[in-house]
Design a protein around this motif. Sequence first.
Motif, PDB file in Angstrom:
ATOM      1  N   PRO A  21       0.817  -1.233   0.000  1.00 10.32           N
ATOM      2  CA  PRO A  21       0.000   0.000   0.000  1.00 10.32           C
ATOM      3  C   PRO A  21       0.841   1.269   0.000  1.00 10.32           C
ATOM      4  CG  PRO A  21      -0.859  -1.587   1.578  1.00 10.32           C
ATOM      5  CD  PRO A  21       0.458  -2.105   1.131  1.00 10.32           C
ATOM      6  N   LEU A  71       0.980   4.087  -3.038  1.00 13.42           N
ATOM      7  CA  LEU A  71       0.693   5.502  -2.812  1.00 13.42           C
ATOM      8  C   LEU A  71       1.884   6.375  -3.201  1.00 13.42           C
ATOM      9  CD1 LEU A  71      -1.191   5.324   0.609  1.00 13.42           C
ATOM     10  CD2 LEU A  71      -2.176   5.759  -1.645  1.00 13.42           C
ATOM     11  N   PHE A  80       1.196   9.083  -6.194  1.00 14.99           N
ATOM     12  CA  PHE A  80       1.033  10.475  -5.784  1.00 14.99           C
ATOM     13  C   PHE A  80       2.352  11.213  -5.590  1.00 14.99           C
ATOM     14  CE2 PHE A  80      -2.758   8.244  -4.282  1.00 14.99           C
ATOM     15  CZ  PHE A  80      -3.740   8.996  -4.905  1.00 14.99           C
TER      16      PHE A  80
END
Length: 312
Positions: A22, A26, A30
């Motif tokens: 995870p 991310l 981003f």
Amino acid sequence: MRSARRRGPYGVKRAPYLFLVPATALFLLFFALPIGYAVWLSFRKVRVSGLGLGSGARTEVWAGLENYTGALSDSELLGGALRVLGYGCIVVPVMLGLALLFALMLDSERVRLAPFTRLAIFLPYAVPGVVAALLWGFLYLPDVSPFHFVLDELGLPRPDLLDGGPLYLALSNIAVWGGTGFNMIVIYTALRAVPAEVYEAAKLDGATPLQIALRIKIPMVAPSLVLTFFFSIIATLQVFSEPTTLKPLTNSVSTTWSPLMKVYQDAFGNGDIHAAAAQATLIALVTLVLSFGFLRAADRGTKRNAGRGGAR
């Protein structure tokens, strides 16, 4: 049973990587992906054919280093960098000096209402930057500021903090008011981690509270001071919300007052997203170089001091 036992260690070794999935996703979506896209845009430009009307009149082509050479020769970008340099020369020393002073005062044995005082100093950091800039902006305006009303009643001159040189002080005050609390908490936490036996030994040797603060506490929290200085430098180079929020209140703040404001104006005001991407990439590189250089210098200083201590 044998197959299950064989799969066990493999599953245990694979578990940490599954937990990282995870965070890695991310980070890529981003952080890494936007940076890569910005770098790719910085090497492109729009070529206009004829009057720029019709399909195919505007095409995106390879520009090489053209956007970077244009950014390095842009007087507005360089002027914004100089303004941010002057702004940082005011903000960083004052903010870190106050944070260190407040942390030392809260760590004193004679302090009263320490939890309330600590919360009161930290509370401005919880106020969003845009809200803080608006609050201070209206306090700076001569027509609505209660401070100017008091000065009028006393017959004293009213300074215009949103014009000329005082503008740097006005912007610096907003940053200092909002950032001192966070840096104070970092330094104060480091002070609380120092063993009490160190202070007791210093007291037995006849050291005064001032000598303990200067010769023991400040050297012991030097890594925290380096960390807060590092964060403050990055925040100074990325100043954007304060001058942008104060811009409608004064004519002294232009749309290109800081480098990030220049990037925003070129990207969304002038529609030149490729030049803005090159400027943003240069700002990121300068921030990286300054941060890395400062950390290397601080690390060398720490090792040099450690070597002197060992030699003694």
